[in-house]
Each structure stands twice: as C-alpha cells, then as structure tokens.
Design an enzyme around this catalytic site. Sequence first.
Site, mmCIF file in Angstrom:
data_model
loop_
_atom_site.group_PDB
_atom_site.id
_atom_site.type_symbol
_atom_site.label_atom_id
_atom_site.label_comp_id
_atom_site.label_asym_id
_atom_site.label_seq_id
_atom_site.Cartn_x
_atom_site.Cartn_y
_atom_site.Cartn_z
ATOM 1 N N LYS A 198 -6.300 1.498 -8.633
ATOM 2 C CA LYS A 198 -5.717 2.677 -8.002
ATOM 3 C C LYS A 198 -4.209 2.722 -8.243
ATOM 4 C CE LYS A 198 -9.060 3.665 -4.339
ATOM 5 N NZ LYS A 198 -10.115 2.743 -4.739
ATOM 6 N N GLU A 243 -0.865 5.305 0.796
ATOM 7 C CA GLU A 243 -0.785 6.742 0.535
ATOM 8 C C GLU A 243 -0.604 7.501 1.834
ATOM 9 O OE1 GLU A 243 -3.363 7.522 -3.533
ATOM 10 O OE2 GLU A 243 -4.273 7.955 -1.588
ATOM 11 N N HIS A 257 -15.243 6.192 5.652
ATOM 12 C CA HIS A 257 -14.745 6.518 4.307
ATOM 13 C C HIS A 257 -15.825 6.390 3.243
ATOM 14 C CE1 HIS A 257 -10.891 6.457 6.292
ATOM 15 N NE2 HIS A 257 -11.028 5.183 6.578
ATOM 16 N N ARG A 267 -17.834 5.572 -14.160
ATOM 17 C CA ARG A 267 -19.262 5.233 -14.130
ATOM 18 C C ARG A 267 -20.024 6.454 -13.650
ATOM 19 N NH1 ARG A 267 -19.686 5.191 -8.691
ATOM 20 N NH2 ARG A 267 -17.998 4.281 -7.461
#
Length: 640
Positions: free
Chosen positions: A118, A202, A237, A294
């Site tokens: 990330k 973030e 999440h 993927r």
Amino acid sequence: MPTFSKILIANRGEIACRIQRTAQALGYRTVAVYSDADADALHVQMADEAVHIGPAAVQLSYLNIPAILDAAHKTGADAVHPGYGFLSENPDFARACQHAGLTFIGPSAEAIELMGSKRLSKLAMLEAGVPCIAGYQGADQDDATLQRHAERIGYPLMIKASAGGGGRGMRLVHQQDQLLAQLRTARSEALNAFGSAELILEQALIEPRHVEIQVFGDRHGQLIYLGERDCSVQRRHQKIIEEAPCPVMTLDLRQAMGEAALKAGRAVNYVGAGTVEFLLDRDGRFYFLEMNTRLQVEHPVTELITGLDLVAWQLQVAAGQPLPLTQADVTLTGHAMEVRLYAEDPAQGFLPQTGDVLRWQPAAAVRVDHGVLEGQRIGPFYDAMLGKIIAHGATREEARRKLLRAVQDTLLLGVTSNQRLLAEVLEHPDFVRGDFSTGFIPRYFNAIAPYPATDEQLAVAAALFYQHIAARHRPGLSGWCNNASAARSYRLLVNDKVQGISVSVSADNALCINGIDIRPLGLDDRHFTLVIDGIRRRLAYHLDGSRLWLPGLTVVDVTQQVAQRQDDAGSGTLKAPMDGAIVDVCVGVGDRVRKGQLLLVLEAMKMEHPLKAGVEGVVKGIQVMTGDQVRNRQILLEIE
C-alpha cells in the site's frame, strides 16, 4: 507462446472449486493441494489429482512454497493458479513458479510487488496522476514518526497494513490516545497475516462508498475495464455484500473511474485480472484505495452483468492469447448482487465460528460458489467464508428479490453463520433504495442481540423431541401415540435460557403445544412435514440425542438434567469464545486487573480477537501460554 495442459490450484475451498470448474470445462487437467484439515474437502474431490502438502497451519501448507512446487513437479503440472488469498499476491511465489518452469496465472512478480505494498503503490499512483487520499506512506515506521504524521493528517484516521487487505491489520482511530494501542494490534495482525509489519496512515473518509473497477490486461498491450462493483456493505472492513453496477453510478463517473483504473494498471504494465479500488464520497469525488493483483472474491457479479468468464480469460491471457474484447465491445446487462456466507456469529461481534456442517443444501435457481460438504469440520485455521450466493436480474430490485429468497432458502445446520443477518440487510429500507455506505453495518447492525426463538419454533422443537421419544417406544410405527395422553412437559435450552413447554396429544394425533396446534404428517431423519395452525410445511432439521438444530436455531432438551446455575459472566473465569491460537498473554499470575483490561489475544481465522477482564480482581491462574491452540469454551484464565 506459453502453453500448458495441467493446472495446479494453489488454494482451497470455494475459489479452488470455482477455478476447477472452468479449467476442466476448457479441457485442462487440474491438481489440488490440501492440508491435514482438508483431506476430504470438496476441492480435493473435484480435482483430477491431489497432493498433501502439510499440516493444517497455513505456514506449513498453503503458504509452503517448496511443498506446492514439489506437488507441481510430482504431478507434471505446467501451470499454477493461485486463486485469491494465501500466495496469490506473493511476488516470491510468482518468481518461484517462473524459475521452476511453471506458467504463473497472474500478473508479473514486479506488478504484484509494487501494488501489493500500500505504501509503494500509493507513491506510484500519485506519480501516475491517480487521485489519492491524504496520508503517510513513508519508510520510517517507528511510533514517534507515525504519531507525528497522525497529528498532521488529523483524526479520525485509518491504520492499514501495507502488505495486505481483507480488513486484517486495519484499524480506525478516532483520537490520539488510541493510536499507540491500535498501532501495536495492527502491526501484530499484519505480521501474522502477511509476513510484514509495515503500516501506512490515511485520512479517514466518513461513510464513503467502496467502489472498485475490474481491469484486465493481456501480453499484447491491451488493458480494458469491465465496469464497477459497489462493495460498501462491510463489517470489520471486510465486504459481505457486493453488487454491479454501483447504484449511484453515472456514465461520466464510470468513465472517469475506469480511466483512472487504467492509469493505475498501465503504471505497472498490468497483465491478467486485477481490481483497482476507490473510495467515492457523496459529492462524486473518488480516491485510490489499493490495487488487488488477482481475481477478487466478488468477481461473479461482474461475470453476470458482462456475460464473461473471468477465469477463462485468465487462462487465455496466461497462454499468451489476446483479450477477446476491446473496450468498445464491453456491455453491461442487468444487475447482479452477491452475499458472502460466513461462519461467524453477528451477536458476538462477528466472531468466527467453528463446528461440523450437519446439513448443507444450497439454494436453487441462483449461482452458489462454495466448497462445503455435509459432515466437514469448519476449523480455526482458515478464512471464515463458506461460500457466496449470487443472483442476476433485469433490474436491481429483481436481483435483490431473487438473492433474498436464495439466502432464506439456503440450508446450513451445525455451524453458526451470518445467514439471517444477510437477509435482514437485503430487506433493510435503505439498502432497498440503494442508499448506503461503508458505515451501513455499524450504523444499523452495531448491537446485534441473539435471535430469540419464536413460539412456533419452540413448538416445532418440542414436537420433534416428542416424536423421537414416541418412536423409541413404538418401533416400526410412525412414532405418534394413537391415544390421548396426559400433557408432557419439556425444558428446552435456547440461547442460554431455559423455556418451559407443554405438549398434549388429542385422540386424532394432533398436538397442542403451548397453544399452537400441530398435526404431524411425516418424519424422516432429515425433514419434518406438518400442518401448523392450518398451514402445511416441510422443515429441515438435524437431531443428535438431546441437541436439535433447526434453521437459525439450536435447541437442547434439558428436561432430564438437574438444573444448574449458568456461568456468571462476572465470575472471573475467562473462556475461549472460539477455537484458535493464543498469540499474546498480557498479564501474569498475581497481577491486579481492572474490568475491561486486555488479558489475552486470540487469533482465529486470520483475525486477532482481544479477550478482556469481565471483573476487577487478581489473576489467580493462567491455563495457557503464547502459541497454544485452544478449543471453544476452554478455560483460559481465572480472576479472583
């Protein structure tokens, strides 16, 4: 051009079964791999050949690269499909396959490596001009640096594992005094799940939509997108309901998001199936979240609205063939919706559940991707997802209605699941309107109580217990008494509460149970046919001695048991809420602890679960240590 004829699927469960269906239909031979826990699994039974690769623990089996490559060598497999999860986004595995002369059915190791971080992928997206949310993605990972950047970003903020996804290593932090504890948990979970403790920070968007674009590239320079999926309905999440198209999508927004996704793919010369995920706010602004290199769990909804088989495309691209369509050829027809069926208990904070699958019958008339067999053991070692139920309709409402019926009609007994919650979400007025965000589940389903047994369910349970007792006394007959008799009393335990039930029998074999009339018509060891208050029904059940399973309910006949006082939640005895492994012991014998203090951390189904003190007192005994495997309801620690 690379060619192959036998594909080893380096995965398990429903995705291994799904890949095999397409591969075998296209004429390929398939090889399954399995751990000790999966020796009799459905994906093993479907395969042309199967190879044992190690114990149940993923590090010793499904993450064991040498064992998987050895299985390919033994069977003569010349290609490897990684599925999703496990090694699917491991660049070392992709390289190892290539070095072994195997075709890796996926993107390049370089693309996996870059987009699998990330931190690095966000830097690359900023350079490529893809909209990104404010945050910190630097290499310095010490607490002081992360605290400093957290203050710069502001709260609330998200901590994310740089190397992973699926909600693992992800924490929402609302204020400064929570940061250090959440950093510790996120690091530990990320290290256990992905082998890397690297984190990013973030800015947290409050209740955005989670919208992703399916991209596909070939080895001839073509890269296209196949519409979008809305994956906003999530718990912890992790997605539980996905649909395509997004209910609020416009043609202009789809084109803008699609072009941004193509920028992301071109930045890494992407080949194969990939997904670029975005957060979409209420004003139509979108921000790069991550790219998954993927096939996605939710790929069936894209298949249903495009009429394409994405696994077939993966195999074609891996064999060096060009994409069969151009961007202009892509059309979206109707609406598709998918739910993920998890072995988890929504009433216990969505804790994963273990147990034996006593009855399993997927719904008809819809697509069900699963790897479930009756009699199999759902253990603590792997992801809690059992399968996916997917429906397609001409409109969103038609797809929703079909999916709701399919969820309700799916039969699963023996393992606690989120089945009833899924049905309730599909019926919720805001969901019906398409008005939801990533905050939908926390807002409407935050405090979920155990579902109480209805009077009708209790009456059916008592009738079943009565029938089986009668059958034992009158073998060879239907089991129902042919003469009126005195009322029989039952004590039935449901959700830790004992219910008193009275059953009386009339001369014509009708039963009166707490004021509800039941007339039995037929009974075998799987179904009970009856007329209840004038309505004929055929109900599935499973009975094992004094324990009865009905859809959505487990009942125990405690009529003959001496009444015992239930364990007091504040007794100081801490028991395991599920099967799992102890990854941290936070206190010692003799320590004084306060109510709510963290005592142990249990890892199960790739997630960490903090276990806290229910009372204030002194730790009297600790029965486990770090690394121990424990069973559900096992005593772990005692406080005096």
